[in-house]
Write an enzyme that holds these catalytic residues in place. Structure first.
Site, PDB file in Angstrom:
ATOM      1  N   ASP A  80      39.934  77.636  10.610  1.00 47.70           N
ATOM      2  CA  ASP A  80      39.968  77.682   9.142  1.00 47.70           C
ATOM      3  C   ASP A  80      41.345  78.141   8.676  1.00 47.70           C
ATOM      4  O   ASP A  80      41.882  79.121   9.154  1.00 47.70           O
ATOM      5  CB  ASP A  80      38.884  78.667   8.671  1.00 47.70           C
ATOM      6  CG  ASP A  80      38.687  78.625   7.165  1.00 47.70           C
ATOM      7  OD1 ASP A  80      38.279  79.654   6.597  1.00 47.70           O
ATOM      8  OD2 ASP A  80      38.959  77.585   6.542  1.00 47.70           O
ATOM      9  N   HIS A  81      41.942  77.399   7.743  1.00 50.31           N
ATOM     10  CA  HIS A  81      43.239  77.764   7.163  1.00 50.31           C
ATOM     11  C   HIS A  81      44.327  77.951   8.218  1.00 50.31           C
ATOM     12  O   HIS A  81      45.014  78.983   8.226  1.00 50.31           O
ATOM     13  CB  HIS A  81      43.121  79.011   6.285  1.00 50.31           C
ATOM     14  CG  HIS A  81      42.412  78.753   5.004  1.00 50.31           C
ATOM     15  ND1 HIS A  81      42.967  78.035   3.967  1.00 50.31           N
ATOM     16  CD2 HIS A  81      41.167  79.069   4.604  1.00 50.31           C
ATOM     17  CE1 HIS A  81      42.090  77.945   2.979  1.00 50.31           C
ATOM     18  NE2 HIS A  81      40.989  78.560   3.339  1.00 50.31           N
ATOM     19  N   HIS A 178      38.346  81.616  -3.333  1.00 52.51           N
ATOM     20  CA  HIS A 178      37.798  82.481  -2.282  1.00 52.51           C
ATOM     21  C   HIS A 178      37.327  83.809  -2.875  1.00 52.51           C
ATOM     22  O   HIS A 178      37.786  84.215  -3.936  1.00 52.51           O
ATOM     23  CB  HIS A 178      38.889  82.789  -1.247  1.00 52.51           C
ATOM     24  CG  HIS A 178      39.267  81.607  -0.423  1.00 52.51           C
ATOM     25  ND1 HIS A 178      40.558  81.364  -0.008  1.00 52.51           N
ATOM     26  CD2 HIS A 178      38.545  80.582   0.084  1.00 52.51           C
ATOM     27  CE1 HIS A 178      40.607  80.262   0.717  1.00 52.51           C
ATOM     28  NE2 HIS A 178      39.387  79.764   0.787  1.00 52.51           N
ATOM     29  N   HIS A 208      36.139  74.532  -0.435  1.00 53.68           N
ATOM     30  CA  HIS A 208      36.356  75.936  -0.055  1.00 53.68           C
ATOM     31  C   HIS A 208      35.759  76.823  -1.145  1.00 53.68           C
ATOM     32  O   HIS A 208      35.380  76.345  -2.212  1.00 53.68           O
ATOM     33  CB  HIS A 208      37.858  76.211   0.120  1.00 53.68           C
ATOM     34  CG  HIS A 208      38.397  75.681   1.407  1.00 53.68           C
ATOM     35  ND1 HIS A 208      38.900  76.485   2.407  1.00 53.68           N
ATOM     36  CD2 HIS A 208      38.488  74.413   1.884  1.00 53.68           C
ATOM     37  CE1 HIS A 208      39.290  75.750   3.423  1.00 53.68           C
ATOM     38  NE2 HIS A 208      39.055  74.476   3.136  1.00 53.68           N
ATOM     39  N   VAL A 252      31.722  78.824   3.710  1.00 52.23           N
ATOM     40  CA  VAL A 252      31.013  80.046   3.291  1.00 52.23           C
ATOM     41  C   VAL A 252      31.413  81.197   4.210  1.00 52.23           C
ATOM     42  O   VAL A 252      31.191  81.148   5.418  1.00 52.23           O
ATOM     43  CB  VAL A 252      29.480  79.847   3.373  1.00 52.23           C
ATOM     44  CG1 VAL A 252      28.747  81.151   3.065  1.00 52.23           C
ATOM     45  CG2 VAL A 252      29.035  78.723   2.460  1.00 52.23           C
TER      46      VAL A 252
HETATM   47  O1  LIG Z   1      36.523  78.921   1.693  1.00 51.69           O
HETATM   48  C1  LIG Z   1      36.334  79.915   2.392  1.00 51.69           C
HETATM   49  C2  LIG Z   1      35.292  80.955   2.029  1.00 51.69           C
HETATM   50  O2  LIG Z   1      34.981  80.949   0.680  1.00 51.69           O
HETATM   51  P1  LIG Z   1      34.039  82.120   0.124  1.00 51.69           P
HETATM   52  O3  LIG Z   1      34.907  83.329  -0.087  1.00 51.69           O
HETATM   53  O4  LIG Z   1      33.481  81.592  -1.176  1.00 51.69           O
HETATM   54  O5  LIG Z   1      32.970  82.382   1.138  1.00 51.69           O
HETATM   55  N1  LIG Z   1      37.027  80.097   3.560  1.00 51.69           N
HETATM   56  O6  LIG Z   1      37.887  79.150   3.959  1.00 51.69           O
HETATM   57  C3  LIG Z   1      36.920  81.347   4.348  1.00 51.69           C
HETATM   58  C4  LIG Z   1      38.254  82.100   4.277  1.00 51.69           C
HETATM   59  C5  LIG Z   1      38.184  83.365   5.151  1.00 51.69           C
HETATM   60  C6  LIG Z   1      39.571  83.893   5.428  1.00 51.69           C
HETATM   61  O7  LIG Z   1      39.520  85.283   5.436  1.00 51.69           O
HETATM   62  P2  LIG Z   1      40.228  86.115   6.618  1.00 51.69           P
HETATM   63  O8  LIG Z   1      41.636  85.631   6.739  1.00 51.69           O
HETATM   64  O9  LIG Z   1      40.105  87.542   6.154  1.00 51.69           O
HETATM   65  O10 LIG Z   1      39.451  85.864   7.866  1.00 51.69           O
HETATM   66 CA   LIG Z   2      45.781  76.103   0.753  1.00 48.79          CA
HETATM   67 NA    NA Z   3      38.615  75.067   6.695  1.00 47.50          NA
HETATM   68 ZN   LIG Z   4      39.071  78.542   2.365  1.00 52.74          ZN
END
Ligand SMILES: O=C(COP(=O)(O)O)N(O)CCCCOP(=O)(O)O
Ligand SMILES: [Ca+2]
Ligand code: NA
Ligand SMILES: [Zn+2]
Length: 305
Positions: A80-81, A178, A208, A252
């Site tokens: 993720d990201h 987020h 997201h 999520v």
């Molecule tokens: O789109 C989302 C989550 O969305 P939400 O906040 O509505 O659950 N995400 O992509 C999750 C992002 C989590 C990153 O946090 P850390 O770097 O602290 O691990």
């Molecule tokens: Ca981005």
């Molecule tokens: Na992602």
């Molecule tokens: Zn995200």
């Protein structure tokens, strides 16, 4: 079984249902996600941010991969990201079956170039890719995107971006953000924009910032001694509608953070003499499982495995 994100999301887009992409940071969260998916016969994506990789490393990735491999439903392990080409390749080396390259804070051309690099390398290794066009409000992984700079995804640009990068699925900025504070009252989600992008494209789209921040969870959070302001998330009906227009992957994390904290706080508050970690983390796992179950019901992925 452990599969790629594409294996899960292409059928989801075609079937007009959403698949939850839940963030994990430990064994109990991973179990809540995958055991619930098996119970409901739902495909599921387990995702780790770079922060989760820092926290749990290959140990955590191996827990996810092992549960995913043994699971009786399709499970993908997704980065993720991902903040760079290198980060994506490292994740693939760790056994991830799907990676996000998040270059959406760069100008269009740079985002295309960075995404293309990841797509080329990932596809050689049979791994699928999520890219992002447009900026969420709130805190992005590596930069603070304040409201005035946040911009929503342009549908025509999205078509160009997909053609120029070959990305397998695309995260679009549609008003979500987020965290637990997604706006006042009913957070804004641009359904017309999703529908337009969905009409012009065929690949799975990603939302997201899709936690619902259920009132029952925030009530219990406060009741058990937690402090949280007027937190609000995306309404279930808005998520359902978004999945009719092409959203297939629904991220999520916040809901699981809140649910696990509710479980832990309630055990510590209600049984102050308790110090068995299985009791302390066990209720958290149960509360998280309930959240995962509710979300899968909202998204329509139950029985789709
Ligand atoms: O789109 C989302 C989550 O969305 P939400 O906040 O509505 O659950 N995400 O992509 C999750 C992002 C989590 C990153 O946090 P850390 O770097 O602290 O691990
Ligand atoms: Ca981005
Ligand atoms: Na992602
Ligand atoms: Zn995200």
């Amino acid at each position: 079984m452990l599969v790629t994100g594409k294996d899960i999301l292409v059928p989801a887009r075609a079937g007009k249902y959403g698949v939850g992409a839940f963030n994990t940071n430990n064994m109990e969260i991973t179990q809540a996600i995958i055991h619930t998916a098996e119970k409901l016969r739902s495909p599921v994506i387990v995702q780790m941010s770079e922060g989760a990789i820092k926290y749990g490393g290959q140990d955590l990735a191996n827990i996810v991969k092992d549960l995913a491999t043994r699971a009786t439903v399709p499970v993908a392990l997704h980065l993720d990201h991902g903040s760079s080409y290198e980060s994506c390749l490292k994740a693939i080396k760790m056994g991830f079956t799907s990676v996000m390259i998040d270059a959406s804070h760069h100008p269009f051309e740079e985002n295309v170039a960075e995404t293309r690099r990841v797509v080329e390398a990932a596809h050689i290794m049979g791994i699928s890719v999520e890219a992002e066009l447009g900026r969420l409000g709130g805190i992005e992984e590596h930069i603070v995107v304040d409201e005035k700079d946040a911009f929503l995804t342009d549908p025509e640009e999205a078509v160009q971006f997909i053609e120029q990068t070959g990305t397998d699925y695309l995260a679009i900025a549609i008003g979500t953000s987020h965290g637990a504070y997604k706006g006042k009252g009913r957070p804004y989600i641009d359904q017309a924009r999703i529908a337009r992008i969905g009409e012009l494209t065929t690949i799975p789209l990603v939302a997201h910032g899709s936690s619902g921040v259920p009132a029952e969870i925030t009530r219990r959070f406060r009741e058990a001694g937690g402090e949280i302001g007027d937190a609000v998330g995306i309404a279930d009906d808005d998520l359902r509608e978004a999945c009719q227009h092409g959203i297939a992957k629904v991220n999520v994390d916040t809901d699981l953070r809140l649910a696990s904290t509710v479980g832990i706080r309630e055990v510590l508050k209600n049984t102050p003499k308790e110090f068995d970690p299985r009791k302390i983390f066990g209720l958290a796992r149960e509360v998280m499982s309930q959240i995962v179950e509710h979300k899968m019901g909202v998204l329509g992925s139950v029985g789709k495995a």
